[in-house]
Design an enzyme around this catalytic site. Structure first.
Site, mmCIF file in Angstrom:
data_model
loop_
_atom_site.group_PDB
_atom_site.id
_atom_site.type_symbol
_atom_site.label_atom_id
_atom_site.label_comp_id
_atom_site.label_asym_id
_atom_site.label_seq_id
_atom_site.Cartn_x
_atom_site.Cartn_y
_atom_site.Cartn_z
ATOM 1 N N ASP A 291 -18.579 -10.972 7.188
ATOM 2 C CA ASP A 291 -17.119 -10.919 7.231
ATOM 3 C C ASP A 291 -16.731 -10.347 8.592
ATOM 4 O O ASP A 291 -16.764 -9.131 8.801
ATOM 5 C CB ASP A 291 -16.614 -10.035 6.085
ATOM 6 C CG ASP A 291 -15.098 -9.873 6.101
ATOM 7 O OD1 ASP A 291 -14.453 -10.308 7.085
ATOM 8 O OD2 ASP A 291 -14.566 -9.286 5.146
ATOM 9 N N TYR B 50 -14.844 -3.333 2.983
ATOM 10 C CA TYR B 50 -13.520 -3.863 2.639
ATOM 11 C C TYR B 50 -13.497 -5.335 3.028
ATOM 12 O O TYR B 50 -13.818 -5.697 4.170
ATOM 13 C CB TYR B 50 -12.396 -3.121 3.385
ATOM 14 C CG TYR B 50 -11.047 -3.759 3.118
ATOM 15 C CD1 TYR B 50 -10.405 -3.563 1.888
ATOM 16 C CD2 TYR B 50 -10.440 -4.590 4.053
ATOM 17 C CE1 TYR B 50 -9.184 -4.177 1.623
ATOM 18 C CE2 TYR B 50 -9.217 -5.208 3.788
ATOM 19 C CZ TYR B 50 -8.604 -4.995 2.570
ATOM 20 O OH TYR B 50 -7.402 -5.615 2.302
ATOM 21 N N LYS C 255 -8.291 -12.061 11.431
ATOM 22 C CA LYS C 255 -7.270 -11.232 12.103
ATOM 23 C C LYS C 255 -6.922 -11.663 13.530
ATOM 24 O O LYS C 255 -5.777 -11.974 13.813
ATOM 25 C CB LYS C 255 -7.695 -9.767 12.081
ATOM 26 C CG LYS C 255 -7.506 -9.143 10.705
ATOM 27 C CD LYS C 255 -7.705 -7.656 10.725
ATOM 28 C CE LYS C 255 -7.212 -6.994 9.471
ATOM 29 N NZ LYS C 255 -8.172 -6.990 8.352
ATOM 30 N N TYR D 12 0.799 -1.229 0.000
ATOM 31 C CA TYR D 12 0.000 0.000 0.000
ATOM 32 C C TYR D 12 0.831 1.278 0.000
ATOM 33 O O TYR D 12 0.438 2.267 0.647
ATOM 34 C CB TYR D 12 -0.917 0.059 1.236
ATOM 35 C CG TYR D 12 -1.824 -1.135 1.434
ATOM 36 C CD1 TYR D 12 -2.708 -1.535 0.439
ATOM 37 C CD2 TYR D 12 -1.814 -1.854 2.630
ATOM 38 C CE1 TYR D 12 -3.548 -2.632 0.638
ATOM 39 C CE2 TYR D 12 -2.653 -2.937 2.831
ATOM 40 C CZ TYR D 12 -3.517 -3.319 1.834
ATOM 41 O OH TYR D 12 -4.344 -4.373 2.033
HETATM 42 C C1 LIG Z 1 -8.167 -7.323 6.934
HETATM 43 C C2 LIG Z 1 -9.511 -7.713 6.409
HETATM 44 C C3 LIG Z 1 -9.656 -8.681 5.404
HETATM 45 C C4 LIG Z 1 -8.463 -9.284 4.701
HETATM 46 O O1 LIG Z 1 -7.690 -10.069 5.525
HETATM 47 P P1 LIG Z 1 -6.177 -10.411 5.093
HETATM 48 O O2 LIG Z 1 -5.721 -11.364 6.150
HETATM 49 O O3 LIG Z 1 -5.439 -9.118 5.090
HETATM 50 O O4 LIG Z 1 -6.222 -11.033 3.748
HETATM 51 C C5 LIG Z 1 -10.924 -9.045 5.026
HETATM 52 N N1 LIG Z 1 -12.015 -8.507 5.596
HETATM 53 C C6 LIG Z 1 -11.930 -7.583 6.573
HETATM 54 C C7 LIG Z 1 -13.176 -7.035 7.184
HETATM 55 C C8 LIG Z 1 -10.673 -7.142 7.000
HETATM 56 O O5 LIG Z 1 -10.587 -6.188 7.940
#
Ligand SMILES: *Cc1c(COP(=O)(O)O)cnc(C)c1O
Length: 440
Positions: free
Chosen positions: A247, A148, A276, A20
């Site tokens: 998500d 995102y 995460k 980034y």
């Molecule tokens: C960080 C994130 C992702 C992507 O996860 P990575 O491990 O970086 O591939 C997907 N969805 C959300 C909501 C995120 O915050």
């Protein structure tokens, strides 16, 4: 090899490509050589409090003695074994634990190695669900503006379409329907719901799934919205036979004060993605949880109905063991309030602290403040107000890295009050003292 306290000198300064960033403008504070608790140390000896827990994943702090111990024991036993045709007790136990802890009905767990891939798994699963049922028209997704979901193609497709991350590949992205979450560009809850109903009513025959970050959107703008919205999404998905994917890569496992963000709405999705916080920042891992209904569409004698996905490192034993230990720590932190609501004590305490410090605080340039669980966000009225902030904060011993007009903190859940005070003071002093000086 860099050793503690010594810079590693390089002949090719660009051998390492960073994320980034325009590489020609890359600016690094030095090398991180160690970390302990909520602080990491640079090769020049500087100590920085990590206010964003390494992109929100290091929820118990660095170098956690109990996690370290479990990890070391696991390395001496089994670090990895392929999951094609094989299993091991730690992946089985982790799947069972996640099923037990997660909302009702999510009974099956598919492991992968990152949040983005966990999202890809969810998208593929939902499309193949309909395919396996013989429905060839349900191929489209509905998603939220500002969202995102990761950097791979499927995940990008369902993220904010106006984001700079997407401009180089428009023709390769799926074209989902985008709707505004409540609060986005001043959309009322009512208007957001009526837009949603309209899409479901008109297009349900083409809709495979609805996907969103529940309650709190992350990278896309740290937008917090009314949980009631998710209840209505659940109803519409049931009424019009559309799968509901949440998500929870950023929100899951405690960040919002509840174990899962959907707990604020009291609903269960059909598919949920965790990543995460799952391994507390030790290793890459994701878990995509699916309901029995979804799982059963893959079940039968027909091999073509199987789920054809399998990352090399899925179910990595070391990652599973670390995740299990992290869940132990989270479970120790659980409490039940008078209404029987399950929350995380450390996160609720942090939320109260953020409320005390920030909810009535205002300063020139601050457009809004949002607080949810172990997250506090200060949005500025003009992105230029944060120019130079990260560097200045670093000099004060705090690692804070704004995203666009959002200055936010998402610390480890067990951060000390002293370190939290440092973070809050750094934010306040910037607006009250430093910025007026710079703008004068
Ligand atoms: C960080 C994130 C992702 C992507 O996860 P990575 O491990 O970086 O591939 C997907 N969805 C959300 C909501 C995120 O915050």
């Amino acid at each position: 090899m860099p050793i503690k306290g010594q810079a590693y000198s390089q002949s090719n300064p660009n051998s390492l490509w960073y994320p980034y960033v325009q590489m020609s403008q890359l600016e690094l504070p030095g090398q991180v050589v160690s970390a302990e608790g909520c602080t990491f140390e640079l090769d020049n000896g500087a100590q920085l409090i990590d206010a964003i827990s390494s992109w929100w994943c290091v929820i118990h702090g660095y170098n956690h003695p109990e996690i370290n111990e479990a990890a070391k024991e696991q390395i001496d036993t089994l670090s990895h074994i392929m999951m094609g045709g094989l299993s091991h007790p730690w992946s089985q136990e982790l799947a069972d634990r996640l099923v037990d802890l997660s909302p009702e009905g999510l009974n099956h767990v598919f492991f992968a190695d990152s949040g983005s891939v966990g999202v890809e798994v969810a998208l593929k699963m939902s499309l193949q669900y309909w395919h396996n049922l013989g429905n060839t028209s349900k191929r489209k997704f509905v998603c939220l503006r500002n969202g995102y979901h990761g950097d791979t193609f499927g995940a990008m497709s369902v993220g904010e379409p106006d984001d700079a991350m997407q401009i180089a590949f428009p023709e390769l992205l799926m074209e989902p329907f985008f709707v505004k979450p409540p609060g986005f560009e001043e959309t009322s809850l009512e208007d957001a719901l009526s837009e949603l109903r309209q899409i479901f009513r008109t297009h349900h025959q083409d809709l495979a799934a609805f996907i969103c970050e529940p309650i709190m959107q992350g990278y896309g703008g740290f937008h917090v919205y009314d949980p009631h919205y998710l209840k209505v999404v659940r109803e519409l998905c049931d009424e019009y036979e559309v799968l509901f994917i949440v998500d929870e890569v950023a929100t899951g496992l405690g960040r919002t004060g509840r174990l899962f963000a959907v707990d604020h709405a009291g609903i269960s999705p059909d598919i949920m993605i965790l990543s995460k916080a799952l391994t507390a920042g030790y290793l890459g891992m994701s878990a995509t949880l699916a309901s029995t209904k979804v799982f059963e569409s893959f079940w039968g004698k027909d091999p073509s109905k199987a789920f054809m996905h399998g990352p090399t490192f899925m179910g990595n034993a070391l990652a599973c063991r670390i995740a299990l230990k992290s869940l132990d720590l989270l479970e120790r932190d659980l409490q039940w309030d008078d209404q029987g609501v399950r929350t995380l004590k450390s996160v609720m305490d942090m939320e109260s602290y953020f409320q005390e410090e920030l909810s009535d605080w205002t300063a020139q340039g601050v457009a809004s403040i949002r607080i949810l669980g172990a997250t506090a966000v200060v949005e500025v009225d003009d992105v230029n107000r944060l120019e130079g902030f990260a560097l200045w904060a670093r000099e004060r011993g705090v690692w804070l890295r704004p995203i666009g007009p959002f200055l936010y903190t998402m610390p480890a859940f067990n951060m000390s009050r002293h370190d939290l005070e440092q973070i809050i003071q750094t934010i306040k002093i910037w607006f009250e003292v430093e910025l007026p000086k710079r703008e004068a």
